[in-house]
Design a protein around this motif. Sequence first.
Motif, PDB file in Angstrom:
ATOM      1  N   MET A 295       0.830  -1.207   0.000  1.00 53.94           N
ATOM      2  CA  MET A 295       0.000   0.000   0.000  1.00 53.94           C
ATOM      3  C   MET A 295       0.865   1.258   0.000  1.00 53.94           C
ATOM      4  O   MET A 295       0.539   2.248  -0.648  1.00 53.94           O
ATOM      5  CB  MET A 295      -0.934   0.006   1.204  1.00 53.94           C
TER       6      MET A 295
ATOM      7  N   GLY B 163       2.117   1.572  -3.586  1.00 51.05           N
ATOM      8  CA  GLY B 163       1.169   1.537  -4.696  1.00 51.05           C
ATOM      9  C   GLY B 163       0.365   2.795  -4.927  1.00 51.05           C
ATOM     10  O   GLY B 163      -0.248   2.949  -5.988  1.00 51.05           O
TER      11      GLY B 163
ATOM     12  N   SER C   4      -3.762   1.200  -4.827  1.00 53.92           N
ATOM     13  CA  SER C   4      -3.768   0.162  -3.794  1.00 53.92           C
ATOM     14  C   SER C   4      -4.725   0.496  -2.658  1.00 53.92           C
ATOM     15  O   SER C   4      -4.654  -0.112  -1.588  1.00 53.92           O
ATOM     16  CB  SER C   4      -2.351  -0.030  -3.236  1.00 53.92           C
TER      17      SER C   4
ATOM     18  N   LEU D 247      -6.484  -2.558  -1.566  1.00 50.41           N
ATOM     19  CA  LEU D 247      -5.679  -3.777  -1.451  1.00 50.41           C
ATOM     20  C   LEU D 247      -5.915  -4.490  -0.127  1.00 50.41           C
ATOM     21  O   LEU D 247      -6.034  -5.719  -0.088  1.00 50.41           O
ATOM     22  CB  LEU D 247      -4.190  -3.438  -1.610  1.00 50.41           C
TER      23      LEU D 247
ATOM     24  N   GLU E 261       1.070  -8.235 -11.029  1.00 49.59           N
ATOM     25  CA  GLU E 261       0.252  -7.060 -11.339  1.00 49.59           C
ATOM     26  C   GLU E 261       0.268  -6.753 -12.829  1.00 49.59           C
ATOM     27  O   GLU E 261      -0.757  -6.409 -13.421  1.00 49.59           O
ATOM     28  CB  GLU E 261       0.754  -5.859 -10.537  1.00 49.59           C
TER      29      GLU E 261
END
Length: 375
Positions: free
Chosen positions: A88, A91, A95, A98, A254
């Motif tokens: 997190m 990102g 994110s 997430l 990803e």
Amino acid sequence: MGTTKRRSPLTDWTVLVPVVALVALVFSWGRELPGFAVVIVALCLAGAVLAAVHHAEVVAHRVGEPFGSLILAVAVTVIEVALIVTLMADGGDKSASLARDTVFAAVMITCNGIVGVSLLVGALRNRVAVFNPEGSGAALATVATLATLSLVLPTFTTSKPGPEFSTGQLTFAAVASLALYGLFIAVQTVRHRTYFLPVDTGRDADTGRDADTYQVDDHAAPPTDRAALLSLGLLLVALVAVVGDAKAVSPTIETAVAKAGLPQAVVGVIIALLVLLPETLAAVRAARRDRVQTSLNLAYGSAIASIGLTIPAIALASVWLSGPLLLGLGPVHMVLLALTVVVSTLTLAPGRATLLQGGVHIVVLAAYLFLAVSP
């Protein structure tokens, strides 16, 4: 007469593989990996998973149930939380969901996947899988409460727009999660420990019915304190390697998810699948030894720890993390969560399950995975 040379335990694969996986983590951390390196790290990840299961079983045999399954569940979840917070932090806004996606995936995988497979293995072995409804039911009630407070309520609160908690609401959810988790641990390990011990099912000679007693220890002699401490250290090394190597290959995951046009939530599902592999394998092996209660302890204990530790950690990390924190589930996932709670209640209430109950849980998990890919 010749003597057989004893092999040093330091050369055993269960010792070498976690170390090699940790070395791979050190060299891959923060780097963009080429294809061959991703394959190598993935192989190290798989080896670390198998080693983690071995060392968790050694520790569990030494300390006994339910402490053994508790150690594995907590160790995996603590490192899972670290992985979520790290991803997190790196990102940004993409994110924001997430934590929700990974925690909910963990709940579905544990309560349907691990439980379902364990019941199938136990029922195939003895026709009926036997466990303690008191302990398992209490664990399920804790999972349902934690999931509702942390993942369902944010969808309906109005203090902030979107499926988010306000600062005060997030603080309450974090404190409530920690309190419930601590209470559950106290009940599981001290107050009502027998509710979480494996059940030994034999045949009563007079009635012909199953006579249920508690399995306190395995038949084999427990390992020494030195061996248990070595396995505990190697378990932590293996788990760090599992989560770290999973993070190392996550950019590749990803990228593959984005190129395939799949929802971002699939990343959370894959992360949860990778992180929960040690507990899944340990639960299946316990069920094969007719210790279904140990399997359920692993499953529900992991779900409780995943929510009970992740939400407080995310609440603390939100102080410095920028961007929104989306915790509320959508309608489809709320339906699947409700279905999971209902089905689990019906499964656990009798204290016995057949292949049918195991199959039902597997189908619910399959529906979740399919809808994650094709919402």
